[in-house]
Design a protein around this motif. Structure first.
Motif, PDB file in Angstrom:
ATOM      1  N   VAL A  28       0.862  -1.183   0.000  1.00 57.36           N
ATOM      2  CA  VAL A  28       0.000   0.000   0.000  1.00 57.36           C
ATOM      3  C   VAL A  28       0.897   1.230   0.000  1.00 57.36           C
ATOM      4  CG1 VAL A  28      -1.793   1.285   1.225  1.00 57.36           C
ATOM      5  CG2 VAL A  28      -1.792  -1.221   1.292  1.00 57.36           C
ATOM      6  N   THR A  29       0.639   2.151  -0.913  1.00 57.44           N
ATOM      7  CA  THR A  29       1.444   3.375  -0.967  1.00 57.44           C
ATOM      8  C   THR A  29       0.639   4.561  -0.437  1.00 57.44           C
ATOM      9  OG1 THR A  29       0.775   3.715  -3.267  1.00 57.44           O
ATOM     10  CG2 THR A  29       2.864   2.604  -2.887  1.00 57.44           C
ATOM     11  N   VAL A  30       1.315   5.387   0.370  1.00 57.76           N
ATOM     12  CA  VAL A  30       0.690   6.575   0.977  1.00 57.76           C
ATOM     13  C   VAL A  30       1.594   7.763   0.675  1.00 57.76           C
ATOM     14  CG1 VAL A  30      -0.171   7.607   3.109  1.00 57.76           C
ATOM     15  CG2 VAL A  30      -0.160   5.111   2.860  1.00 57.76           C
ATOM     16  N   LYS A  31       1.026   8.846   0.138  1.00 56.12           N
ATOM     17  CA  LYS A  31       1.843  10.004  -0.223  1.00 56.12           C
ATOM     18  C   LYS A  31       1.077  11.295   0.049  1.00 56.12           C
ATOM     19  CE  LYS A  31       4.687  11.792  -4.017  1.00 56.12           C
ATOM     20  NZ  LYS A  31       5.938  11.671  -3.256  1.00 56.12           N
ATOM     21  N   GLY A  32       1.819  12.357   0.444  1.00 58.97           N
ATOM     22  CA  GLY A  32       1.164  13.655   0.592  1.00 58.97           C
ATOM     23  C   GLY A  32       1.639  14.467   1.757  1.00 58.97           C
ATOM     24  N   SER A  33       0.690  14.946   2.550  1.00 59.99           N
ATOM     25  CA  SER A  33       0.923  15.935   3.603  1.00 59.99           C
ATOM     26  C   SER A  33       2.175  15.691   4.440  1.00 59.99           C
ATOM     27  CB  SER A  33      -0.300  15.958   4.528  1.00 59.99           C
ATOM     28  OG  SER A  33      -0.010  16.677   5.701  1.00 59.99           O
ATOM     29  N   SER A  74      -0.316   7.130  -9.078  1.00 56.97           N
ATOM     30  CA  SER A  74       0.944   6.619  -8.528  1.00 56.97           C
ATOM     31  C   SER A  74       0.913   6.423  -7.016  1.00 56.97           C
ATOM     32  CB  SER A  74       2.096   7.555  -8.917  1.00 56.97           C
ATOM     33  OG  SER A  74       1.899   8.848  -8.398  1.00 56.97           O
ATOM     34  N   THR A  75      -0.239   6.613  -6.377  1.00 55.00           N
ATOM     35  CA  THR A  75      -0.354   6.275  -4.955  1.00 55.00           C
ATOM     36  C   THR A  75      -1.752   5.736  -4.684  1.00 55.00           C
ATOM     37  OG1 THR A  75       0.024   7.069  -2.689  1.00 55.00           O
ATOM     38  CG2 THR A  75      -1.182   8.540  -4.137  1.00 55.00           C
ATOM     39  N   ASP A  76      -1.847   4.859  -3.672  1.00 51.75           N
ATOM     40  CA  ASP A  76      -3.158   4.316  -3.289  1.00 51.75           C
ATOM     41  C   ASP A  76      -3.924   5.292  -2.410  1.00 51.75           C
ATOM     42  OD1 ASP A  76      -2.710   1.721  -4.492  1.00 51.75           O
ATOM     43  OD2 ASP A  76      -1.284   1.352  -2.862  1.00 51.75           O
ATOM     44  N   ILE A  77      -3.190   5.967  -1.501  1.00 53.72           N
ATOM     45  CA  ILE A  77      -3.808   6.885  -0.548  1.00 53.72           C
ATOM     46  C   ILE A  77      -3.081   8.222  -0.626  1.00 53.72           C
ATOM     47  CG2 ILE A  77      -4.281   7.339   1.902  1.00 53.72           C
ATOM     48  CD1 ILE A  77      -4.199   4.303   2.365  1.00 53.72           C
ATOM     49  N   ALA A  78      -3.844   9.323  -0.694  1.00 53.78           N
ATOM     50  CA  ALA A  78      -3.254  10.662  -0.618  1.00 53.78           C
ATOM     51  C   ALA A  78      -3.573  11.250   0.753  1.00 53.78           C
ATOM     52  CB  ALA A  78      -3.814  11.561  -1.714  1.00 53.78           C
ATOM     53  N   ASN A  79      -2.545  11.594   1.505  1.00 56.91           N
ATOM     54  CA  ASN A  79      -2.742  12.301   2.766  1.00 56.91           C
ATOM     55  C   ASN A  79      -2.883  13.789   2.485  1.00 56.91           C
ATOM     56  OD1 ASN A  79      -2.632  10.113   4.479  1.00 56.91           O
ATOM     57  ND2 ASN A  79      -0.467  10.338   4.964  1.00 56.91           N
TER      58      ASN A  79
END
Length: 277
Positions: A28-33, A74-79
């Motif tokens: 699982v990929t998480v990207k952002g804040s 390119s990510t599963d979850i965006a923070n």
């Protein structure tokens, strides 16, 4: 080993390898804040210990960067430390036919950082906005020393930048506001300069002092504490979000369900933020 037995053994190895690969690739990929990086890393660390066959990859870059990654797949979850913008929803809709899924996952208070040597201890929301807009430029205008105010803020891709601009500054930032790549850098700058002021997540306020914030001239000054952020008496509070293209499935759903469970929510205050309830 004859030829037949060798072929059977080889086939078994291939089958076992394929089966093993299917049971171990739970990524699982998480990207952002950037505000949420320390929280997401904590969640990932504990979740992976409980689920050794799962890989949770967490990276920052800012809320805008995370939402752009969600849109480009390119990510599963965006923070994100701000709500998604209508323009970003339109891009999701155009590419995936979906309006996306918003999941509040924690609460935060945006601290206004002051140097510990600064005699100013409290400001109204209006004064803070005017300071960052460049309309108040000397500390003596708000009860402090006769010294120019030095401003530190985040780059425009930051959700913290967007939230602070929309809810406190309510206009453009002063051109003199120096943008730094992360909240930790802002705290470090304010720590070194007694005439400076910055803003960022309450979890980062180490080595500086929180400015008490008044809703107006007649209101009491409120500090960002667990109690004032939870009950929203602190004037600058916000939700922290996870965004997905569509309803989560598989390991992504398992991870998010765990974050929202008592086990995941129970970790939030360890890194300085606050659970939903």
């Amino acid at each position: 080993m004859n030829t037949t037995k060798f072929k059977i053994a080889t086939l078994l190895v291939v089958v076992m390898t394929i089966g093993f690969s299917f049971t171990t690739i739970n990524k699982v990929t998480v990207k952002g804040s950037d505000t949420m990086v320390i929280l997401s890393q904590k969640w990932a660390e504990v979740y992976m210990k409980k689920n050794p066959g799962t890989s949770i990859q967490v990276t920052g870059g800012g809320s805008g960067v995370g939402l752009a990654a969600l849109i480009n797949g390119s990510t599963d979850i965006a923070n994100s430390s701000r709500p998604i913008k209508p323009s970003e929803v339109e891009k999701l809709k155009a590419r995936y036919g979906s309006l996306g899924v918003e999941i509040p996952c924690a609460k935060d208070g945006l601290s206004v950082y002051l140097n510990k040597a600064n005699p100013v201890t409290a400001l109204t929301l209006k004064q803070i906005g005017q300071i960052f807009a460049g309309k108040i430029t000397n500390w003596k205008e708000v009860g402090g020393a006769d010294a120019p105010i030095k401003l530190y803020g985040r780059e425009s891709s930051s959700g913290t930048f967007g939230f602070f601009k929309d809810n406190v500054v309510k206009t453009d930032f002063a051109p003199t506001c120096q943008t730094l790549p992360g909240t930790a850098a802002i705290v470090n700058a304010v720590k070194k300069d007694k005439n400076s002021i910055g803003y960022g997540g309450a979890a980062y306020a180490e080595g500086v002092k929180d400015c008490g914030v008044k809703k107006d001239d007649k209101s009491p000054a409120i500090l960002p504490t667990a109690a004032t952020i939870k009950n929203k008496t602190y004037p600058i509070t916000r939700y922290l979000y996870m965004y997905l293209k569509s309803r989560p499935t598989g390991e992504t759903k398992e991870f998010i369900d765990w974050i929202l469970s008592p086990a995941g929510q129970g970790l939030i205050e360890e890194v300085g933020y606050y659970p939903l309830k």
